[in-house]
Write a protein that holds these residues in place. Structure first.
Motif, PDB file in Angstrom:
ATOM      1  N   GLN A 563       5.308  -5.861 -45.670  1.00 22.76           N
ATOM      2  CA  GLN A 563       4.022  -5.274 -46.070  1.00 22.76           C
ATOM      3  C   GLN A 563       3.829  -5.297 -47.592  1.00 22.76           C
ATOM      4  O   GLN A 563       3.496  -4.294 -48.217  1.00 22.76           O
ATOM      5  CB  GLN A 563       3.915  -3.844 -45.537  1.00 22.76           C
ATOM      6  CG  GLN A 563       3.920  -3.844 -44.028  1.00 22.76           C
ATOM      7  CD  GLN A 563       3.743  -2.462 -43.463  1.00 22.76           C
ATOM      8  OE1 GLN A 563       4.153  -1.479 -44.069  1.00 22.76           O
ATOM      9  NE2 GLN A 563       3.119  -2.374 -42.318  1.00 22.76           N
ATOM     10  N   ILE A 564       4.110  -6.453 -48.118  1.00 20.32           N
ATOM     11  CA  ILE A 564       3.945  -6.615 -49.573  1.00 20.32           C
ATOM     12  C   ILE A 564       2.615  -7.306 -49.832  1.00 20.32           C
ATOM     13  O   ILE A 564       2.308  -8.330 -49.222  1.00 20.32           O
ATOM     14  CB  ILE A 564       5.098  -7.451 -50.170  1.00 20.32           C
ATOM     15  CG1 ILE A 564       6.405  -6.682 -49.994  1.00 20.32           C
ATOM     16  CG2 ILE A 564       4.860  -7.775 -51.638  1.00 20.32           C
ATOM     17  CD1 ILE A 564       7.639  -7.454 -50.350  1.00 20.32           C
ATOM     18  N   ARG A 565       1.867  -6.730 -50.742  1.00 19.36           N
ATOM     19  CA  ARG A 565       0.578  -7.324 -51.086  1.00 19.36           C
ATOM     20  C   ARG A 565       0.827  -8.469 -52.073  1.00 19.36           C
ATOM     21  O   ARG A 565       1.585  -8.310 -53.042  1.00 19.36           O
ATOM     22  CB  ARG A 565      -0.307  -6.259 -51.750  1.00 19.36           C
ATOM     23  CG  ARG A 565      -1.794  -6.548 -51.636  1.00 19.36           C
ATOM     24  CD  ARG A 565      -2.570  -5.289 -51.969  1.00 19.36           C
ATOM     25  NE  ARG A 565      -2.559  -5.018 -53.394  1.00 19.36           N
ATOM     26  CZ  ARG A 565      -3.437  -5.546 -54.251  1.00 19.36           C
ATOM     27  NH1 ARG A 565      -4.389  -6.343 -53.809  1.00 19.36           N
ATOM     28  NH2 ARG A 565      -3.377  -5.247 -55.536  1.00 19.36           N
ATOM     29  N   ILE A 566       0.187  -9.602 -51.775  1.00 17.58           N
ATOM     30  CA  ILE A 566       0.394 -10.751 -52.669  1.00 17.58           C
ATOM     31  C   ILE A 566      -0.817 -10.886 -53.583  1.00 17.58           C
ATOM     32  O   ILE A 566      -1.948 -10.933 -53.103  1.00 17.58           O
ATOM     33  CB  ILE A 566       0.544 -12.063 -51.871  1.00 17.58           C
ATOM     34  CG1 ILE A 566       1.695 -11.915 -50.873  1.00 17.58           C
ATOM     35  CG2 ILE A 566       0.803 -13.238 -52.790  1.00 17.58           C
ATOM     36  CD1 ILE A 566       1.748 -13.032 -49.869  1.00 17.58           C
ATOM     37  N   ILE A 593      12.310 -13.668 -53.123  1.00 13.53           N
ATOM     38  CA  ILE A 593      13.171 -12.877 -52.221  1.00 13.53           C
ATOM     39  C   ILE A 593      13.791 -11.697 -52.961  1.00 13.53           C
ATOM     40  O   ILE A 593      13.844 -10.573 -52.455  1.00 13.53           O
ATOM     41  CB  ILE A 593      14.249 -13.773 -51.591  1.00 13.53           C
ATOM     42  CG1 ILE A 593      13.572 -14.709 -50.600  1.00 13.53           C
ATOM     43  CG2 ILE A 593      15.330 -12.959 -50.897  1.00 13.53           C
ATOM     44  CD1 ILE A 593      14.453 -15.774 -50.051  1.00 13.53           C
ATOM     45  N   ASN A 594      14.251 -11.945 -54.209  1.00 10.25           N
ATOM     46  CA  ASN A 594      14.810 -10.839 -55.008  1.00 10.25           C
ATOM     47  C   ASN A 594      13.778  -9.724 -55.184  1.00 10.25           C
ATOM     48  O   ASN A 594      14.091  -8.540 -55.086  1.00 10.25           O
ATOM     49  CB  ASN A 594      15.240 -11.337 -56.390  1.00 10.25           C
ATOM     50  CG  ASN A 594      16.646 -11.918 -56.359  1.00 10.25           C
ATOM     51  OD1 ASN A 594      17.367 -11.734 -55.385  1.00 10.25           O
ATOM     52  ND2 ASN A 594      17.008 -12.635 -57.408  1.00 10.25           N
ATOM     53  N   ALA A 595      12.525 -10.142 -55.447  1.00 10.10           N
ATOM     54  CA  ALA A 595      11.453  -9.149 -55.646  1.00 10.10           C
ATOM     55  C   ALA A 595      11.235  -8.359 -54.355  1.00 10.10           C
ATOM     56  O   ALA A 595      11.106  -7.128 -54.386  1.00 10.10           O
ATOM     57  CB  ALA A 595      10.177  -9.854 -56.079  1.00 10.10           C
ATOM     58  N   CYS A 596      11.215  -9.081 -53.220  1.00  6.52           N
ATOM     59  CA  CYS A 596      11.023  -8.410 -51.928  1.00  6.52           C
ATOM     60  C   CYS A 596      12.109  -7.370 -51.710  1.00  6.52           C
ATOM     61  O   CYS A 596      11.847  -6.221 -51.344  1.00  6.52           O
ATOM     62  CB  CYS A 596      11.087  -9.418 -50.783  1.00  6.52           C
ATOM     63  SG  CYS A 596       9.688 -10.521 -50.755  1.00  6.52           S
ATOM     64  N   GLU A 597      13.377  -7.797 -51.969  1.00  8.40           N
ATOM     65  CA  GLU A 597      14.499  -6.884 -51.730  1.00  8.40           C
ATOM     66  C   GLU A 597      14.455  -5.692 -52.670  1.00  8.40           C
ATOM     67  O   GLU A 597      14.807  -4.574 -52.300  1.00  8.40           O
ATOM     68  CB  GLU A 597      15.818  -7.644 -51.857  1.00  8.40           C
ATOM     69  CG  GLU A 597      16.017  -8.581 -50.669  1.00  8.40           C
ATOM     70  CD  GLU A 597      17.211  -9.526 -50.818  1.00  8.40           C
ATOM     71  OE1 GLU A 597      17.546 -10.195 -49.829  1.00  8.40           O
ATOM     72  OE2 GLU A 597      17.781  -9.607 -51.928  1.00  8.40           O
ATOM     73  N   SER A 602      10.721   0.885 -52.356  1.00 10.50           N
ATOM     74  CA  SER A 602       9.439   1.461 -52.811  1.00 10.50           C
ATOM     75  C   SER A 602       8.570   1.816 -51.589  1.00 10.50           C
ATOM     76  O   SER A 602       8.691   1.180 -50.532  1.00 10.50           O
ATOM     77  CB  SER A 602       8.676   0.454 -53.667  1.00 10.50           C
ATOM     78  OG  SER A 602       9.518  -0.084 -54.638  1.00 10.50           O
ATOM     79  N   PRO A 603       7.691   2.805 -51.730  1.00 11.61           N
ATOM     80  CA  PRO A 603       6.784   3.127 -50.618  1.00 11.61           C
ATOM     81  C   PRO A 603       5.904   1.929 -50.297  1.00 11.61           C
ATOM     82  O   PRO A 603       5.526   1.167 -51.200  1.00 11.61           O
ATOM     83  CB  PRO A 603       5.933   4.275 -51.166  1.00 11.61           C
ATOM     84  CG  PRO A 603       6.539   4.672 -52.471  1.00 11.61           C
ATOM     85  CD  PRO A 603       7.498   3.654 -52.902  1.00 11.61           C
ATOM     86  N   ASP A 604       5.585   1.763 -49.009  1.00 10.61           N
ATOM     87  CA  ASP A 604       4.835   0.576 -48.553  1.00 10.61           C
ATOM     88  C   ASP A 604       3.574   0.320 -49.373  1.00 10.61           C
ATOM     89  O   ASP A 604       3.265  -0.801 -49.739  1.00 10.61           O
ATOM     90  CB  ASP A 604       4.411   0.765 -47.082  1.00 10.61           C
ATOM     91  CG  ASP A 604       5.639   0.775 -46.181  1.00 10.61           C
ATOM     92  OD1 ASP A 604       6.770   0.593 -46.736  1.00 10.61           O
ATOM     93  OD2 ASP A 604       5.480   0.956 -44.972  1.00 10.61           O
ATOM     94  N   SER A 605       2.861   1.408 -49.667  1.00 13.16           N
ATOM     95  CA  SER A 605       1.547   1.232 -50.301  1.00 13.16           C
ATOM     96  C   SER A 605       1.645   0.665 -51.713  1.00 13.16           C
ATOM     97  O   SER A 605       0.687   0.100 -52.235  1.00 13.16           O
ATOM     98  CB  SER A 605       0.833   2.587 -50.353  1.00 13.16           C
ATOM     99  OG  SER A 605       1.668   3.483 -51.074  1.00 13.16           O
ATOM    100  N   THR A 606       2.807   0.824 -52.331  1.00 10.49           N
ATOM    101  CA  THR A 606       2.894   0.372 -53.743  1.00 10.49           C
ATOM    102  C   THR A 606       3.460  -1.031 -53.863  1.00 10.49           C
ATOM    103  O   THR A 606       3.554  -1.585 -54.951  1.00 10.49           O
ATOM    104  CB  THR A 606       3.803   1.318 -54.545  1.00 10.49           C
ATOM    105  OG1 THR A 606       5.101   1.293 -53.945  1.00 10.49           O
ATOM    106  CG2 THR A 606       3.275   2.727 -54.581  1.00 10.49           C
TER     107      THR A 606
END
Ligand code: ADP
Length: 690
Positions: A563-566, A593-597, A602-606
């Protein structure tokens, strides 16, 4: 017991710098005192010798040694002690001159002119040569002759006679007196100064170190010169009108001295000849007894000066030549020793035709040819170059002699290939223009390098596979979507086909969707395969926008699951660079991938990942990857790009270090920093390709 001993032992005395200075000062003062005493004694003895070589009743000395000895003393001592030397000569001067009816004013005047001569000569020589003159150098010998034998005695003679006239002492015309004083002082300087200097500066050591044969030769030479001198100058019945040619009898011995023993022997020989000639003339013997004492003295002086100057210069040229030859021989021997014992293979080849003139032992071992087999043949004849390119490179080196440390592949006799670092230097050998080449065998280094390269590629591939492994879950999901769409579309199409009439437009739309979904799945598989393959590096012009889009396609599932906003901030225009598509995608995927991990906590919304592309002002292309994770702690920031550094339990710690080496191989750089608010940013700078 040992304590006792220790306690009774005097404490070791450390020498302080002041004490060292004091010891040195004491040593220096001692040396100066000895030098001053020796000069004083020599001055006195010299004056006595001068009187002995005087044509009575006319007080004209053929050779006046005191001033020359004073000059020698000054040249052998540092200028700051000259005043001590001169002061020490004063009592000797008074003791020698105060005899008879010479007025004290005249004694003082003579001392003043004597000191002027010595000081002037020494100062000029020191000023021009910056050291004591060495008589194994023509330049030094000539400077000494001009300053110490001509200018200083001449200037002092004018002063001396002027004082003489002012005091009212001495008979004869001004110029006649100047002439007489000048000649006796010039002759003394010519003979005595080099004699003293050469013997003090190593003559005695040379005598000690010389072989028995050399000493015997010197003894025969001196005896021969003495006998010739006695024969010519002391013969009662011989005068110049009877046998003028006999005057030259000592000359062969003096030449012998010049050629074999240098200036120190020549000046010794000249002193002996001078003494014999003067003695003979004084006692009415020899070729110089014709006229008045003044004319006799002049004849002796002119004869000795004329022959002495040329012999002295000749001997210094000979000595210089001998030294040059000795130095050349020494450097040749050294060069030969370096050539023979060099750990690198070395060869000397003639420039004109490339024929090998010499090789060293290492060359023989490396290439398997013996020296005899190699001599006279060229490296091309020995078939030593593995390919034409390397042969041409060598020929270029021979032709231009420009090129150090270039790599060539060379072949030994048994066909073994060696990687060689070749350097060449053009040198004349026995008058022939030659090329000395040094061949450093880097075969082992090369294979180690190749192995390391291979391992790097393997590692890069492995790390890529690891990245893809991380993506696999999301990728399966990603692939499932088109497949499900294809299936449901196909089932719908089947149902439509059972109906009558056929809804052709609907069927066409369904088929178009099937093709579209299939293409989407195919594209993902194609990109995956490209990343899985272990291809050679392939550089091409790339648009960094498409690199980002392709990486996002592969990472899309992963980002969606988390749920990462691109946020894509891609430059409107293509931003070009030159690089390997697969490798640069690997770098981008790794950062994503490092950024995702990092954002997992962090909370989903951020959770937000921003990818930006832009051209830099200097023409380079930049990709910026920003996340909204916790950022990089300061200690981690230092080690971020180090191999095997990881803060993750499952991490390998290779992603960023490999990314950095990939970017460096593209002549770019990768940088990381924390954002002002939250998260981290990685910037990839690549060279532009406009
Ligand atoms: P790995 O991912 O296997 O740990 P990497 O070399 O890719 O190896 O990363 C090294 C370390 O750098 C990570 O363990 C992590 O601590 C840190 N790191 C990398 N990217 C980020 C990021 N975006 N935010 C915070 N830390 C990061």
């Amino acid at each position: 017991m040992s304590d006792n001993v220790a306690s009774t032992m005097p404490a070791p005395h450390k020498i302080s710098p002041e004490e060292t200075g004091r010891t040195q000062d004491a040593g220096f003062a001692g040396k100066t005192a000895i030098a001053a005493s020796v000069v004083a004694l020599a001055y006195y003895a010299g004056a006595k010798l001068g009187f002995a070589l005087t044509f009575q009743p006319h007080p004209i000395a053929v050779l006046w040694p005191p001033n020359a000895l004073l000059l020698a003393g000054l040249l052998l001592t540092p200028p700051r002690t000259w005043w001590i030397i001169l002061a020490a000569a004063f009592p000797a001067h008074c003791a020698a001159e105060m005899q008879g009816s010479v007025p004290p004013a005249m004694v003082l005047a003579w001392f003043a002119s004597n000191c002027t001569q010595a000081l002037l000569g020494a100062a000029m020589i020191r000023l021009l040569l910056r050291e004591s003159p060495r008589f194994d150098s023509f330049n030094h010998a000539l400077t000494f002759l001009l300053c110490g034998v001509v200018i200083a005695p001449l200037a002092a003679s004018f002063l001396d006679v002027a004082l003489l006239k002012a005091i009212g002492w001495g008979e004869g015309g001004y110029l006649q007196l100047v002439n007489m004083r000048f000649l006796s002082n010039a002759l003394a300087a010519l003979i005595l100064v080099p004699l003293v200097l050469t013997w003090v500066q190593g003559g005695l050591r040379a005598l000690r170190e010389s072989s028995g044969a050399k000493r015997a030769e010197a003894a025969v030479l001196l005896l021969g010169l003495f006998l010739a001198g006695v024969f010519v100058f002391e013969h009662m019945y011989l005068d110049s009108s009877e046998a003028p040619g006999l005057l030259y009898a000592p000359l062969p011995f003096l030449l012998w001295a010049a050629v074999r023993f240098g200036p120190r022997a020549v000046t010794l020989g000249l002193l002996m000849t001078c003494a014999l000639a003067t003695w003979g003339a004084i006692h009415g013997n020899g070729p110089f007894v014709d006229h008045s004492p003044a004319a006799d003295a002049l004849s002796v002086q002119l004869f000795l000066l004329a022959s002495g100057v040329s012999l002295f210069l000749f001997s210094s040229v000979m000595e210089e030549h001998k030294n040059d030859r000795r130095a050349a021989r020494l450097s040749e021997q050294r060069a030969l020793a370096v050539f023979r014992s060099s750990p690198d293979a070395m060869a000397i080849a003639r420039m004109s035709d490339g024929a090998i003139l010499d090789v060293n032992a290492r060359w023989e071992r490396l290439f398997g040819y013996s020296r005899d087999e190699a001599l006279g043949r060229t490296s091309a004849e020995l078939n030593m170059y593995a390919n034409k390119r390397d042969r041409d490179a060598y020929m270029d080196l021979v032709r231009t002699c420009q090129g150090q440390n270039f790599e060539v592949e060379m072949q030994a006799r048994d066909g073994t290939l060696h990687y060689i670092l070749l350097s060449g230097e053009r040198v004349p050998v026995d008058g022939t223009e030659c090329l000395i080449s040094a061949m450093h065998d880097i075969t082992r280094l090369k294979s180690a390098e190749r192995e390391a390269d291979q391992q790097r590629v393997e590692l890069m591939h492995l790390s890529r596979v690891a990245v893809l492994g991380e993506l696999s879950g999301a990728l399966a999901h990603e692939l499932n979507q088109p497949l499900t769409a294809i299936l449901s579309n196909a089932q719908t199409a089947q149902r439509l086909l059972a109906k009558d009439p056929l809804d052709l437009p609907e069927l066409r739309e369904i088929l178009r969707e099937i093709v579209g979904e299939d293409k989407r799945a195919g594209e993902i598989i194609r990109r995956l395969r490209a990343l899985f393959r272990k291809d050679d590096t392939h550089f091409q012009v790339l648009d960094i926008n498409s690199l980002v889009e392709e990486a996002l396609t592969l990472a899309y599932g992963n980002l969606a699951t988390r749920q990462i906003r691109i946020v894509q901030q891609l430059c409107q225009q293509p931003v070009l660079t030159r690089g390997d598509r697969v490798q640069l995608q690997q770098v981008l995927l790794n950062l994503i991938i490092n950024a995702c991990e990092a954002m997992d906590a962090s909370p989903d919304s951020t959770r937000e990942l921003t990818l930006r592309t832009e051209p830099l002002a200097d023409g380079r292309a930049q990709i910026v990857v920003t996340d909204s994770g916790p950022g990089i702690p300061a200690p981690t920031l230092q080690k971020l790009f180090e191999p095997f550094f990881t803060t993750k339990t499952q991490g390998l710690g290779l992603g960023l270090s490999i990314s950095r080496s990939i970017v460096a191989a593209h002549s770019g750089q990768i940088l990381a920093h924390n954002n002002v608010g939250r998260g981290a940013t990685f910037r990839i700078e690549l060279p532009g390709a406009a």
